[in-house]
Design an enzyme around this catalytic site. Structure first.
Site, PDB file in Angstrom:
ATOM      1  N   GLU A   1      93.762 -14.658 -46.801  1.00 16.68           N
ATOM      2  CA  GLU A   1      92.995 -15.229 -47.908  1.00 16.68           C
ATOM      3  C   GLU A   1      91.484 -15.210 -47.651  1.00 16.68           C
ATOM      4  O   GLU A   1      90.694 -15.076 -48.583  1.00 16.68           O
ATOM      5  CB  GLU A   1      93.447 -16.668 -48.168  1.00 16.68           C
ATOM      6  CG  GLU A   1      94.885 -16.820 -48.658  1.00 16.68           C
ATOM      7  CD  GLU A   1      95.082 -16.312 -50.075  1.00 16.68           C
ATOM      8  OE1 GLU A   1      94.092 -16.225 -50.831  1.00 16.68           O
ATOM      9  OE2 GLU A   1      96.234 -16.005 -50.424  1.00 16.68           O
TER      10      GLU A   1
ATOM     11  N   GLU B   1      86.064 -17.585 -53.301  1.00 11.86           N
ATOM     12  CA  GLU B   1      86.659 -16.382 -53.880  1.00 11.86           C
ATOM     13  C   GLU B   1      85.573 -15.430 -54.377  1.00 11.86           C
ATOM     14  O   GLU B   1      84.631 -15.846 -55.062  1.00 11.86           O
ATOM     15  CB  GLU B   1      87.572 -16.782 -55.047  1.00 11.86           C
ATOM     16  CG  GLU B   1      88.213 -15.637 -55.788  1.00 11.86           C
ATOM     17  CD  GLU B   1      89.022 -16.101 -56.981  1.00 11.86           C
ATOM     18  OE1 GLU B   1      89.518 -15.236 -57.731  1.00 11.86           O
ATOM     19  OE2 GLU B   1      89.160 -17.324 -57.162  1.00 11.86           O
TER      20      GLU B   1
END
Length: 229
Positions: A92, A101
């Protein structure tokens, strides 16, 4: 002396039998002894020196966060669970490179049907932290549980490293930990199954599996069955 040695041997046999039968508890190895500096930094050091995460994520902050989640490691063995969690975290965050992100601020992670956790129109609920916590319906309850305003200050997950790790562990113990006994594939499904599983993105599934088996080897634990989803 012979009688004493026979007595010791008998006692050892009784204790061993009790352990195998489950009536004598075996003290779990402390998390800090398993998550060694060499293991953690072996992941972190693979991130580029320019990565913001290198100065954000640390073993000490993870261990501090983990103190609030005694459930972690209590099912299927702590070594296997450490390998599983850090396999997902590695994937991730790109070996702890990223805190937020990429392009997340341009995406809508507000589910207006979840009225219990209403979105603040001035805030974004995109992926942040080690497990990239996303959506208002995760930020809201995570904040309530951990002790920060997840709906009005979701950016806290990207500015406070202990809270950041706590959000990852909060998500883990609530949604991943219950299925870890079903195999690593079930943990993938619990984290990003709608996008990756059932042929959705086999390359990312395999990437997660590769990290997991690598970490299992490092920690000296069998990875088990059902690795994919």
């Amino acid at each position: 002396m012979v009688f004493l040695n026979m007595t010791k041997g008998l006692l050892a046999a009784i204790v061993l039998a009790g352990i195998l039968a489950g009536s004598v508890p075996v003290k779990a190895q402390p998390l800090a002894d398993i998550l060694t500096p060499a293991f953690f930094n072996g992941i972190l050091d693979q991130a580029d020196p320019s990565c913001e995460g290198r100065n954000f994520y640390s073993r000490d902050t993870f261990l501090k966060a983990a103190d609030s989640f005694p459930q972690f490691g209590s099912v299927d063995g702590i070594r296997r669970e450490v390998a599983a969690l850090f396999a997902h975290v590695t994937h991730e965050t790109g070996h702890f490179c990223f805190i937020e992100e990429i392009g997340g601020a341009t995406r809508d992670y507000c589910d207006e049907t979840v009225t219990q956790y209403p979105c603040n129109p001035d805030r974004g609920y995109y992926g942040r932290g080690p497990i990239q916590l996303s959506w208002n319906f995760n930020y809201g309850p995570a904040g309530d549980s951990i002790g920060f305003d997840g709906l009005n200050s979701p950016e806290t997950v990207a500015t406070d490293p202990v809270i950041s790790f706590k959000t990852a562990l909060w998500y883990w113990v609530n949604f991943v930990h219950p299925v870890i006994g079903q195999g690593f594939g079930a943990t993938i499904r619990a984290i990003n199954g709608a996008i990756e599983c059932d042929g959705g993105n086999p390359d990312t599934v395999q990437a997660r599996v590769n990290y997991y088996t690598q970490y299992c080897n490092q920690l000296g634990v069998d990875p088990g069955q059902n690795l994919t989803c």
